[in-house]
Design a protein around this motif. Structure first.
Motif, PDB file in Angstrom:
ATOM      1  N   ASP A  40       0.425   5.653  -0.446  1.00 44.90           N
ATOM      2  CA  ASP A  40      -0.346   6.839  -0.275  1.00 44.90           C
ATOM      3  C   ASP A  40       0.186   7.683  -1.574  1.00 44.90           C
ATOM      4  O   ASP A  40       1.039   7.388  -2.293  1.00 44.90           O
ATOM      5  N   GLU A  41      -0.581   8.990  -1.530  1.00 44.07           N
ATOM      6  CA  GLU A  41      -0.154   9.706  -2.899  1.00 44.07           C
ATOM      7  C   GLU A  41       1.165  10.426  -2.706  1.00 44.07           C
ATOM      8  O   GLU A  41       1.564  10.784  -3.729  1.00 44.07           O
ATOM      9  N   ARG A  42       1.783  10.279  -1.807  1.00 43.15           N
ATOM     10  CA  ARG A  42       2.980  10.835  -1.459  1.00 43.15           C
ATOM     11  C   ARG A  42       4.068   9.792  -1.556  1.00 43.15           C
ATOM     12  O   ARG A  42       5.115   9.969  -1.304  1.00 43.15           O
ATOM     13  N   LYS A  43       3.786   8.620  -2.060  1.00 43.55           N
ATOM     14  CA  LYS A  43       4.563   7.414  -1.995  1.00 43.55           C
ATOM     15  C   LYS A  43       5.069   7.283  -0.863  1.00 43.55           C
ATOM     16  O   LYS A  43       6.351   6.694  -0.625  1.00 43.55           O
ATOM     17  N   ARG A  44       4.386   6.945   0.188  1.00 42.25           N
ATOM     18  CA  ARG A  44       4.850   6.512   1.529  1.00 42.25           C
ATOM     19  C   ARG A  44       3.794   5.503   1.730  1.00 42.25           C
ATOM     20  O   ARG A  44       2.840   5.476   1.497  1.00 42.25           O
ATOM     21  N   LYS A  73       0.790  -1.352  -0.069  1.00 44.10           N
ATOM     22  CA  LYS A  73      -0.077  -0.202   0.056  1.00 44.10           C
ATOM     23  C   LYS A  73       0.908   1.235   0.006  1.00 44.10           C
ATOM     24  O   LYS A  73       1.908   1.327   0.947  1.00 44.10           O
TER      25      LYS A  73
END
Length: 96
Positions: free
Chosen positions: A9-13, A7
């Motif tokens: 997120d949009e910040r690539k974390r 998984k």
């Protein structure tokens, strides 16, 4: 059998994680930049240790990095230890 999930997120974390009976029992926290996948932390619940979950997440992360052409910066003690122990296996993706 538990499988590794992924998984971001949009910040690539985000990271790789394992669930057992609907509960998260292991997690490898990562962040991705243009060329680098940084591993910050790997943890498996104490009662689930010794079942190979950390290695499963490591294998998934390595496969993902190779597939995406990323170098891996292992800030996590577990991943760094594995990279050092098996340097020839990870040489192609290890960002030292």
């Amino acid at each position: 059998m538990e499988e590794v999930k992924f998984k971001l997120d949009e910040r690539k974390r985000g990271g790789f994680y394992i669930e057992s009976d609907g509960k998260k029992v292991g997690e490898m926290v990562i962040g991705i930049s243009e060329t680098t996948l940084t591993v910050y932390h790997t943890e498996v619940d104490q009662e689930m240790e010794g079942k190979g979950f950390a290695k499963k997440m490591l294998d998934e992360m390595v496969g993902y990095a190779r597939e995406k052409g990323l170098q891996v910066m292992p800030l996590c003690e577990y991943v760094l230890m594995q990279f050092r122990r098996h340097a020839d296996e990870y040489e192609d993706i290890w960002k030292k």
